[in-house]
Design a protein around this motif. Sequence first.
Motif, PDB file in Angstrom:
ATOM      1  N   GLY A  94      24.026   9.456  10.949  1.00 51.29           N
ATOM      2  CA  GLY A  94      25.257   8.847  10.479  1.00 51.29           C
ATOM      3  C   GLY A  94      25.077   7.479   9.852  1.00 51.29           C
ATOM      4  N   LYS A  95      23.863   6.974   9.791  1.00 52.43           N
ATOM      5  CA  LYS A  95      23.581   5.687   9.165  1.00 52.43           C
ATOM      6  C   LYS A  95      23.016   5.912   7.773  1.00 52.43           C
ATOM      7  N   GLU A  96      23.478   5.108   6.823  1.00 54.66           N
ATOM      8  CA  GLU A  96      22.935   5.202   5.478  1.00 54.66           C
ATOM      9  C   GLU A  96      21.696   4.322   5.377  1.00 54.66           C
ATOM     10  N   ILE A  97      20.559   4.955   5.110  1.00 51.57           N
ATOM     11  CA  ILE A  97      19.288   4.251   5.005  1.00 51.57           C
ATOM     12  C   ILE A  97      18.869   4.229   3.547  1.00 51.57           C
ATOM     13  N   LYS A  98      18.460   3.065   3.083  1.00 50.50           N
ATOM     14  CA  LYS A  98      17.915   2.960   1.738  1.00 50.50           C
ATOM     15  C   LYS A  98      16.406   2.769   1.845  1.00 50.50           C
ATOM     16  N   ALA A  99      15.673   3.702   1.275  1.00 50.47           N
ATOM     17  CA  ALA A  99      14.219   3.595   1.252  1.00 50.47           C
ATOM     18  C   ALA A  99      13.821   3.035  -0.105  1.00 50.47           C
ATOM     19  N   GLN A 100      13.263   1.836  -0.101  1.00 47.66           N
ATOM     20  CA  GLN A 100      12.759   1.233  -1.331  1.00 47.66           C
ATOM     21  C   GLN A 100      11.278   1.569  -1.403  1.00 47.66           C
ATOM     22  N   ILE A 101      10.935   2.504  -2.290  1.00 52.10           N
ATOM     23  CA  ILE A 101       9.587   3.059  -2.330  1.00 52.10           C
ATOM     24  C   ILE A 101       8.809   2.443  -3.486  1.00 52.10           C
ATOM     25  N   TRP A 102       7.705   1.788  -3.150  1.00 51.15           N
ATOM     26  CA  TRP A 102       6.898   1.077  -4.126  1.00 51.15           C
ATOM     27  C   TRP A 102       5.669   1.896  -4.512  1.00 51.15           C
ATOM     28  N   ASP A 103       5.405   1.934  -5.811  1.00 53.35           N
ATOM     29  CA  ASP A 103       4.277   2.685  -6.349  1.00 53.35           C
ATOM     30  C   ASP A 103       3.425   1.729  -7.171  1.00 53.35           C
ATOM     31  N   THR A 104       2.125   1.768  -6.996  1.00 53.51           N
ATOM     32  CA  THR A 104       1.245   0.879  -7.760  1.00 53.51           C
ATOM     33  C   THR A 104       0.028   1.638  -8.250  1.00 53.51           C
ATOM     34  N   ALA A 105      -0.664   1.014  -9.181  1.00 48.47           N
ATOM     35  CA  ALA A 105      -1.875   1.622  -9.718  1.00 48.47           C
ATOM     36  C   ALA A 105      -2.973   1.660  -8.671  1.00 48.47           C
ATOM     37  N   GLY A 106      -3.755   2.736  -8.692  1.00 44.06           N
ATOM     38  CA  GLY A 106      -4.866   2.837  -7.752  1.00 44.06           C
ATOM     39  C   GLY A 106      -6.143   2.226  -8.295  1.00 44.06           C
ATOM     40  N   GLN A 107      -6.131   1.800  -9.590  1.00 44.92           N
ATOM     41  CA  GLN A 107      -7.352   1.265 -10.185  1.00 44.92           C
ATOM     42  C   GLN A 107      -7.685  -0.115  -9.641  1.00 44.92           C
ATOM     43  N   GLU A 108      -8.940  -0.390  -9.554  1.00 42.19           N
ATOM     44  CA  GLU A 108      -9.415  -1.648  -8.987  1.00 42.19           C
ATOM     45  C   GLU A 108      -8.869  -2.870  -9.739  1.00 42.19           C
ATOM     46  N   ARG A 109      -8.688  -2.776 -11.056  1.00 44.89           N
ATOM     47  CA  ARG A 109      -8.321  -3.974 -11.807  1.00 44.89           C
ATOM     48  C   ARG A 109      -6.905  -4.455 -11.507  1.00 44.89           C
ATOM     49  N   PHE A 110      -6.117  -3.634 -10.804  1.00 42.29           N
ATOM     50  CA  PHE A 110      -4.768  -4.066 -10.467  1.00 42.29           C
ATOM     51  C   PHE A 110      -4.653  -4.505  -9.010  1.00 42.29           C
ATOM     52  N   ARG A 111      -5.790  -4.715  -8.350  1.00 40.43           N
ATOM     53  CA  ARG A 111      -5.757  -5.035  -6.938  1.00 40.43           C
ATOM     54  C   ARG A 111      -5.238  -6.444  -6.656  1.00 40.43           C
ATOM     55  N   ALA A 112      -5.071  -7.257  -7.717  1.00 46.02           N
ATOM     56  CA  ALA A 112      -4.573  -8.619  -7.512  1.00 46.02           C
ATOM     57  C   ALA A 112      -3.147  -8.623  -6.977  1.00 46.02           C
ATOM     58  N   VAL A 113      -2.416  -7.504  -7.146  1.00 46.33           N
ATOM     59  CA  VAL A 113      -1.026  -7.454  -6.668  1.00 46.33           C
ATOM     60  C   VAL A 113      -0.953  -7.119  -5.191  1.00 46.33           C
ATOM     61  N   THR A 114      -2.093  -6.919  -4.573  1.00 43.91           N
ATOM     62  CA  THR A 114      -2.149  -6.377  -3.216  1.00 43.91           C
ATOM     63  C   THR A 114      -1.245  -7.071  -2.210  1.00 43.91           C
ATOM     64  N   SER A 115      -1.408  -8.364  -2.028  1.00 50.41           N
ATOM     65  CA  SER A 115      -0.675  -9.059  -0.971  1.00 50.41           C
ATOM     66  C   SER A 115       0.828  -8.931  -1.125  1.00 50.41           C
ATOM     67  N   ALA A 116       1.323  -9.177  -2.324  1.00 43.97           N
ATOM     68  CA  ALA A 116       2.766  -9.089  -2.563  1.00 43.97           C
ATOM     69  C   ALA A 116       3.253  -7.649  -2.425  1.00 43.97           C
ATOM     70  N   TYR A 117       2.412  -6.709  -2.816  1.00 42.83           N
ATOM     71  CA  TYR A 117       2.780  -5.296  -2.754  1.00 42.83           C
ATOM     72  C   TYR A 117       3.034  -4.845  -1.320  1.00 42.83           C
ATOM     73  N   TYR A 118       2.181  -5.269  -0.411  1.00 37.72           N
ATOM     74  CA  TYR A 118       2.298  -4.840   0.981  1.00 37.72           C
ATOM     75  C   TYR A 118       3.298  -5.655   1.797  1.00 37.72           C
ATOM     76  N   LYS A 175       0.581   9.943  -6.890  1.00 35.30           N
ATOM     77  CA  LYS A 175       1.558   9.087  -6.212  1.00 35.30           C
ATOM     78  C   LYS A 175       2.861   8.980  -7.005  1.00 35.30           C
ATOM     79  N   SER A 176       2.739   8.733  -8.310  1.00 36.53           N
ATOM     80  CA  SER A 176       3.932   8.561  -9.142  1.00 36.53           C
ATOM     81  C   SER A 176       4.737   9.848  -9.241  1.00 36.53           C
ATOM     82  N   ASN A 177       4.069  10.979  -9.306  1.00 36.37           N
ATOM     83  CA  ASN A 177       4.783  12.246  -9.373  1.00 36.37           C
ATOM     84  C   ASN A 177       5.442  12.607  -8.048  1.00 36.37           C
TER      85      ASN A 177
END
Length: 224
Positions: A60-84, A27-29
Motif C-alpha cells: 500500500g506504499k508508493e515506492i519510487k525506485a531511482q535506477i542509475w545506469d552507467t558505462a562499464g568501461q574503465e574510462r568512465f570510472r571517474a564517476v564512481t564515488s558520486a554514482y554509488y 544493463k541499459s536494456n
Amino acid sequence: MAFYSEDDKAEDYLFKIVLIGDSAVGKSNLLARFARDEFYPNSKSTIGVEFQTQKMDINGKEIKAQIWDTAGQERFRAVTSAYYRGAVGALLVYDISRRQTFDSVGRWLNELHTHSDMNVVTILVGNKSDLKDAREVPTVEGKDLAEAQGLFFMETSALDSSNVAAAFQTVVKEIYNILSRKVILSQELNKPGAPELGNGKTVVLQGDGNQEGNAETKKGCCSS
C-alpha cells in the motif's frame, strides 16, 4: 543506509538503485525493459550516467525506485564515488554467454562495498538467458557465487522480458522490508524520535550485524 521520503507526499519513498557490471552485459536494456518495456537490439554503450524513476506499490506504499545506469568501461570510472553515493540497492549484472563478465563479479562487489554502504541490498543477475546455445556460465555457478556472497540471484533476459521485473522488484521489496523492520524495532524500543513509516523524514538505518541471517533469508528466496 539512508532511505528518503518525499515531503510533499508522505507515503512516497525514494530508493536509489545502481546497475553495475562490465560493458555490454545488457544493463541499459534491462532498465529500458523494466521502465518502458522497450528493447534496443543495436543499443550503443552508455556514456556517463543515466537514470530512470519507476514507481512500485508495496504494502500500500508508493515506492519510487531511482535506477542509475552507467558505462562499464574503465574510462568512465571517474564517476564512481558520486554514482554509488546514497545507493541502497544494486543489480550486479553479467552476461551468461561471456565468462569474462562473470569473472569480473568479484571486482564489482569490491567496488560497490568500497564506495557505498556494506548493507546495500544486492542481486546477482545473469542476463541474456535467451542465449541458451551460447551459454558459458552455468546457472549453478551463478547460484553458488550468490550464495557464497549472501546475494540474491536471478537469470534474466531483457530480450524476452524473463525475470526482468522480478529482479528489480526483489531488490526494492527487500529494501522496504529492512526499512519496516528497523522502524518497528525502533518503536518497540521506545527510542525518542523513533521514525515512522511515511513521516516525510530521512530515515538512516545502521547495519544490524546480522549478516549471516540476512544471507540465509536471501538464499531462501532466490530464483533463476
